[in-house]
Design an enzyme around this catalytic site. Structure first.
Site, short mmCIF file in Angstrom:
data_model
loop_
_atom_site.label_atom_id
_atom_site.label_comp_id
_atom_site.label_asym_id
_atom_site.label_seq_id
_atom_site.Cartn_x
_atom_site.Cartn_y
_atom_site.Cartn_z
N GLU A 36 43.70 13.89 -35.13
CA GLU A 36 44.26 14.85 -33.79
C GLU A 36 45.83 14.65 -33.63
OE1 GLU A 36 41.66 12.79 -31.07
OE2 GLU A 36 39.96 13.84 -31.98
N LYS B 209 30.54 11.90 -29.45
CA LYS B 209 31.56 11.58 -30.44
C LYS B 209 31.74 10.01 -30.27
CE LYS B 209 36.59 12.59 -31.11
NZ LYS B 209 37.55 13.46 -30.66
N ASP C 238 48.21 10.65 -26.11
CA ASP C 238 46.88 11.20 -25.73
C ASP C 238 45.83 10.86 -24.84
OD1 ASP C 238 44.42 12.81 -25.62
OD2 ASP C 238 44.42 12.83 -28.04
N ASP D 268 38.82 21.60 -32.24
CA ASP D 268 39.00 20.31 -31.48
C ASP D 268 37.52 19.73 -30.91
OD1 ASP D 268 39.56 17.94 -30.17
OD2 ASP D 268 40.98 19.10 -28.74
#
Length: 618
Positions: free
Chosen positions: A187, A87, A211, A23
């Site tokens: 994800e 990211k 999330d 992850d």
């Protein structure tokens, strides 16, 4: 299956080869595997330490690179050389992040172009791919240390809304870290797999994955049918997360003690101390009714009721995103079969309560929300390694497919191990003014330069109407049907000019040849990516030189002799570096030329605007 020994001293696993799940997160990253004996997903950690590695990279003196917990310490003491949230830069141009540029405390190069962003640290230039590769390298080393076995293959997760360029950037980062990235998995799909959802091919379900991380929020609505996950809709807020909950508590305490914004701005130590205490309070209130502590003369106290009051608006914002995602998916809440909770901030009881109330059902929060995505990646890795025989894996492409772009680079459209049938499209444009044709050369392989890959076909798109460079939009699409036949189409969108070619399945490659091509791509990853970066820097430099010369020619009368002389000198220097310089030198010279031309380009723009306001034209 390979025999596995357990190292009694460290309790670590020893196995010839293991595919890991990774992850790669905005705030934290981690690695997980399927435990060979319990067959359950397991996040890797040493003894009683955390499984989470902060996604932070610090560049020290003599180019010493530190990653994770060690690097985090430099966020306050050396912000210019400490990179976080890389990211958010993946696959982005500066124009994409312009709105939020001040969020980053390090130097993100503003060259006003559509090319991918670069981060400047000292006199070195790094792409987000290189920055992410440092994090992946650290995760790889950590996994190898714990497992006592080489780790070369991985499944890496990305947000469901990541586009093709962002996914490809993630693959490249893996390759640069010495990892063969077998799959890029969404994800929310990974989180569902961790809960065993979608492992039964007969199961049909609609799932909501909520999330809420440290800095971002995502909601994804998925449909599972025959083991295939389809993303029906995504929504979210890239600047909403646990940090905002901490900030709400700090605000409450500031109000109580009359601490001003100015004090917080100037007294960094107090600001940081309050933030850390607020984070501790948030965690404490998940299991207790009240939090009491102090900093210097300030008595700090907050109850669950007060905490809920100051954070209700934040949770409401996430619920609004859920409502929007449901609307986009064309579903009512009673059509959702399962709700999966992901991200550390979902531990807040108010979050669980409001999400459960919105969807009208209990939520899945049994697994550690920080680890659930990596665990799901490990489940997918286990399927790919052939250990999970109950799960049907669809046919996949053995090698990447792509086309040749400027400088002989391979631009991958369909990465290896993609499920087939599949279709991918990407837009390209012309390099020269009035260009009427474009050669499309199709290649198969894993290397960054087409000369190291295998050519499958070539055709020309002709009849593009004469337009300035960069204006035509040519969409190249790859479609692989169920029989493995690849159809490549090229279409100029503005004029509708179109052509296509059919490429028969390439059965000429033996398993050994495929294996060799894969091995070569890992062995040469570092030099390949360095070559790609240099070719891209040279291409960008050439385009800048053409644009600048063009600009000077058209506007010579409005420029001073000094401006022209200095610019021509900078262009001459850049021309030399294109032939002999390295990537950082070329990018440094590009940046210098940009800085030189920006003032007079802006001056002319201002003059043009004021003349236009007066009804005149220059």
């Amino acid at each position: 299956m390979a025999k596995i020994g357990i190292n009694i001293a460290t309790g670590s696993l020893q196995q010839e080869e293991m595919i890991v799940g990774i992850d790669l997160g905005t705030t934290n990253s981690l690695v997980a595997i399927i435990h060979p004996e319990s067959r359950k997903p397991l996040a890797l950690k040493e003894h009683n330490s955390s499984s989470l590695v902060p996604s932070v990279v610090h560049f020290g003196e003599h180019n010493v690179v530190t990653v994770g917990e060690e690097a985090r310490k430099f966020l306050i003491t050396d912000p210019a050389n400490t990179i976080f949230s890389a990211k958010r830069l993946m696959g982005k141009s500066y124009n994409d992040i312009r709105q939020n540029a001040d969020f980053f405390t390090y130097k993100v190069i503003d060259d006003n172009t559509e090319s991918l962003v670069k981060v400047q640290v000292g006199d070195r230039f790094y792409s987000p791919i290189e920055l992410s590769s440092f994090i992946l390298k650290e995760l790889k080393a950590r996994a190898e240390h714990i497992l006592k076995t080489p780790v070369t293959k991985a499944v890496i997760t990305v947000p469901a809304y990541f586009n093709d360029a962002q996914r490809q950037a993630t693959r490249d980062a893996g390759k640069l870290a010495g990892l063969d990235v077998l799959r890029i998995v969404n994800e929310p799909t990974a989180a569902s797999l961790a809960y065993g959802l979608g492992l039964d091919p007969a199961q049909e379900k609609t799932i909501a994955v909520y999330d809420l991380g440290g800095g971002t929020f995502d909601i994804s609505i998925l449909k599972i049918s025959n083991g295939i996950f389809e993303v029906l809709s995504t929504n979210g807020d890239t600047y909403l997360g646990g940090d905002d909950f901490d900030r709400a508590i700090v605000r409450q305490w500031m109000k109580e003690h009359g601490i001003t914004d100015e004090t917080i701005r100037t007294n960094k130590e107090l600001a940081q101390a309050l933030r850390l205490k607020a984070e501790a309070a948030k965690k404490h209130l998940s299991n207790h009714e009240v939090f009491i502590d102090s900093i210097d003369k300030f008595h700090l106290q907050i109850t669950v009721a007060e905490f809920n009051k100051v954070t209700a608006e934040l949770v409401n914002r996430t619920i609004e995103c859920c409502r929007a995602a449901m609307k986009d998916a064309g579903l009512e809440v009673n059509q959702i079969d399962e709700v999966v909770m992901v991200g550390g901030s979902t531990r807040v009881p108010l979050v669980k309560k409001m999400v459960s109330a919105f969807f009208g059902r209990e939520v899945h929060d049994e697994l550690n929300p920080d680890e659930v995505v990596a665990m799901g990646a490990a489940v997918q890795a286990d399927i790919l390694s052939g250990n999970n025989k109950d799960f049907l894996l669809l046919d996949i492409t053995p090698l990447s497919l792509g086309i040749e772009t400027m400088g002989g680079l391979m631009d991958v459209l369909i990465p290896r191990n993609s499920k087939i049938p599949t279709r991918v499209g990407r837009q390209y444009t012309t390099q020269k003014d009035g260009q009427s044709g474009m050669r499309i050369a199709v290649y198969q392989g894993e290397r960054d330069l087409v000369k190291d890959n295998r050519k499958l076909a070539e055709f020309n798109l002709t009849g593009i109407p004469a337009m300035p460079a960069g204006l035509p939009k040519v969409e190249v699409s790859f479609l692989i049907n169920a029989d493995g036949i690849l159809v490549v189409k090229a279409k100029e969108i503005r004029s509708g000019v179109e052509t296509s070619i059919e490429v028969k399945p390439q059965y000429g490659l033996t398993d050994e040849e495929v294996e060799k091509m894969l091995l070569d791509s890992i062995t040469h990853a570092k030099e390949d990516i360095a070559t790609r970066a240099l070719v891209e820097a040279r291409t960008e430099a050439r385009q800048l030189i053409d644009t600048t010369l063009n600009f000077i020619e058209k506007n010579r009368e409005f420029l001073t002799e000094q401006e022209i002389t200095e610019t021509m000198g900078a262009i001459e220097g850049l021309e030399k570096l294109i032939l002999s310089g390295n990537k950082d030198q070329v990018q440094g010279a590009v940046e210098a030329l940009n800085n030189l031309s920006r003032p007079y380009a802006e001056r002319l723009m201002d003059q043009a605007i004021s003349m236009a306001m007066k009804g005149k034209k220059i």
